[in-house]
Design a protein around this motif. Sequence first.
Motif, short mmCIF file in Angstrom:
data_model
loop_
_atom_site.label_atom_id
_atom_site.label_comp_id
_atom_site.label_asym_id
_atom_site.label_seq_id
_atom_site.Cartn_x
_atom_site.Cartn_y
_atom_site.Cartn_z
N GLY A 132 -1.92 -7.93 0.94
CA GLY A 132 -1.94 -6.04 1.27
C GLY A 132 -3.05 -5.86 1.00
O GLY A 132 -3.46 -4.66 1.17
N ALA A 133 -3.96 -6.53 0.15
CA ALA A 133 -5.71 -5.67 0.24
C ALA A 133 -6.55 -6.02 0.71
O ALA A 133 -6.86 -7.09 1.33
CB ALA A 133 -5.50 -5.65 -1.27
N PRO A 134 -7.38 -4.88 1.68
CA PRO A 134 -8.59 -5.55 2.46
C PRO A 134 -9.56 -5.94 1.90
O PRO A 134 -10.91 -7.17 1.99
CB PRO A 134 -8.76 -4.68 3.12
CG PRO A 134 -8.25 -3.19 2.66
CD PRO A 134 -7.56 -3.82 1.88
N ALA A 135 -9.73 -5.41 -0.05
CA ALA A 135 -10.94 -6.21 -0.63
C ALA A 135 -10.54 -5.84 -1.90
O ALA A 135 -9.28 -5.68 -2.27
CB ALA A 135 -12.02 -5.08 -0.39
N TRP A 136 -11.34 -6.79 -2.29
CA TRP A 136 -10.59 -7.22 -4.18
C TRP A 136 -11.47 -6.64 -5.20
O TRP A 136 -12.41 -7.65 -5.33
CB TRP A 136 -9.92 -8.07 -4.89
CG TRP A 136 -8.81 -7.78 -5.63
CD1 TRP A 136 -8.83 -8.27 -7.10
CD2 TRP A 136 -7.97 -6.84 -5.92
NE1 TRP A 136 -7.90 -7.65 -7.79
CE2 TRP A 136 -7.34 -6.79 -7.14
CE3 TRP A 136 -7.09 -6.02 -4.68
CZ2 TRP A 136 -6.07 -6.27 -7.68
CZ3 TRP A 136 -5.77 -5.00 -5.37
CH2 TRP A 136 -4.98 -5.51 -6.59
N PRO A 137 -11.68 -6.07 -6.39
CA PRO A 137 -13.71 -6.82 -7.02
C PRO A 137 -12.96 -7.74 -8.07
O PRO A 137 -12.00 -8.41 -7.68
CB PRO A 137 -13.27 -5.71 -8.52
CG PRO A 137 -11.27 -5.51 -8.21
CD PRO A 137 -11.46 -5.35 -7.24
N ASP A 138 -14.03 -8.64 -8.48
CA ASP A 138 -13.91 -9.34 -8.66
C ASP A 138 -13.19 -9.15 -10.39
O ASP A 138 -13.18 -8.67 -10.84
CB ASP A 138 -15.76 -10.14 -9.39
CG ASP A 138 -16.00 -11.17 -10.18
OD1 ASP A 138 -15.26 -12.21 -10.14
OD2 ASP A 138 -16.95 -11.30 -11.21
N SER A 139 -12.35 -10.54 -10.29
CA SER A 139 -11.54 -10.70 -11.57
C SER A 139 -12.31 -11.85 -12.71
O SER A 139 -11.45 -12.00 -13.34
CB SER A 139 -10.47 -11.40 -11.09
OG SER A 139 -10.19 -12.54 -10.14
N GLY A 140 -13.30 -12.84 -11.84
CA GLY A 140 -13.39 -13.83 -12.77
C GLY A 140 -12.67 -15.19 -12.43
O GLY A 140 -13.09 -16.24 -13.06
N LEU A 141 -11.79 -14.88 -11.67
CA LEU A 141 -10.98 -15.86 -11.15
C LEU A 141 -11.86 -16.40 -10.16
O LEU A 141 -11.52 -14.86 -8.94
CB LEU A 141 -9.24 -16.04 -10.63
CG LEU A 141 -9.00 -15.24 -12.13
CD1 LEU A 141 -7.41 -14.95 -12.28
CD2 LEU A 141 -8.83 -16.47 -13.21
N ALA A 142 -11.00 -17.03 -9.43
CA ALA A 142 -11.54 -17.90 -8.20
C ALA A 142 -10.30 -17.26 -7.19
O ALA A 142 -9.38 -16.93 -7.22
CB ALA A 142 -11.19 -19.01 -8.07
N PRO A 146 0.77 -1.79 0.46
CA PRO A 146 -0.05 0.14 -0.03
C PRO A 146 0.45 1.44 0.02
O PRO A 146 1.51 1.47 0.88
CB PRO A 146 -1.18 -0.17 1.33
CG PRO A 146 -0.07 -0.61 2.21
CD PRO A 146 0.68 -1.89 0.93
N VAL A 147 0.55 2.16 -0.95
CA VAL A 147 1.48 3.32 -0.76
C VAL A 147 0.28 4.74 -0.82
O VAL A 147 1.01 5.33 0.68
CB VAL A 147 1.94 3.60 -2.39
CG1 VAL A 147 2.60 5.08 -2.56
CG2 VAL A 147 2.60 2.30 -2.96
N GLU A 148 -0.73 4.46 -1.08
CA GLU A 148 -1.32 5.57 -0.33
C GLU A 148 -3.15 4.86 -0.31
O GLU A 148 -3.13 4.26 -0.75
CB GLU A 148 -1.83 6.64 -1.14
CG GLU A 148 -1.51 6.66 -2.91
CD GLU A 148 -1.72 8.11 -3.58
OE1 GLU A 148 -2.12 8.08 -4.53
OE2 GLU A 148 -0.14 8.17 -3.56
N SER A 149 -3.87 5.71 0.53
CA SER A 149 -5.61 4.70 0.35
C SER A 149 -5.32 4.64 -1.05
O SER A 149 -6.02 4.83 -1.80
CB SER A 149 -6.40 6.20 0.90
OG SER A 149 -7.59 4.92 1.02
N GLY A 150 -6.22 3.22 -1.23
CA GLY A 150 -6.48 2.46 -1.76
C GLY A 150 -5.75 1.78 -3.30
O GLY A 150 -6.19 1.41 -4.33
N ARG A 151 -4.48 2.32 -3.01
CA ARG A 151 -3.21 1.96 -3.92
C ARG A 151 -2.21 1.51 -3.28
O ARG A 151 -1.49 1.46 -3.13
CB ARG A 151 -2.68 3.43 -4.60
CG ARG A 151 -4.75 4.64 -5.02
CD ARG A 151 -3.69 6.28 -5.40
NE ARG A 151 -2.90 5.78 -6.29
CZ ARG A 151 -2.33 6.14 -7.35
NH1 ARG A 151 -3.68 6.22 -8.38
NH2 ARG A 151 -2.21 6.86 -8.58
#
Length: 243
Positions: A219-229, A161-166
Amino acid sequence: MKLPLLAPPDASLLWLDAHRVVAGTHRRPLNGTPTEDQLAQALAALPPGPTRWVVEDLWTPSVLMRDLTELPRGAEAQEAFFKWRFTQALALETPHFVQALEVEPGAWLASGIREDLRESMLQLSLRLDRTVHTLTPRWLYLYNLLAPSLALPGMLLSLSPVESGRYAGTLVAWGRTLCLLRQWSEPLDAEGWMEERIAPSAAFLQRESRPPQQLFIWGAPAWPDSGLATKLMDDRLVFGESR
């Protein structure tokens, strides 16, 4: 497939992200490379004995080298060759200490760390009588942690994480073994990672007949749908404790 040369030994874990240091119950924020005082405080929180250091990806760049069918003879000549190829591939201006490991015939993984940073870490460990068994890039530690369960081709994101959400960080992918490694210091949000980094990498792997079927994210608390499990990795998986 684990990568044995850099697999962690039986030793205490010192974890260095660009934004934090973790050593047992010792957790402190960081803002870039830690000072000697910060490292000494973290090491003091660990039991006596050897330590294994898991180090921020951006401080320990890595590259996959392919089609290396002939190598120089002799250990010193090979060491110089890999150091030269590593420096050229990443366009580095500062000297790096480099380790290389053959992951399949003709394909080598090379990982490095700035010589001055490595030397300062080793000298500190000597002064404190805390032997360093390994200095391992974070992505490689996570990959080795996952390796026993990697039954399907997939991807791992090792994010900083470098800054909020990035996030900056590393994308690695595997089929039968490690087959793709890309690293970015420029931060993007999750949607940017999906569009500019994950999708092109998946398309490349599709053309190589190695389409990923699962995605692991650190390193991320959530992630959008990628089409992968998709599986989000958290501190409990690595450190064995609740957040």
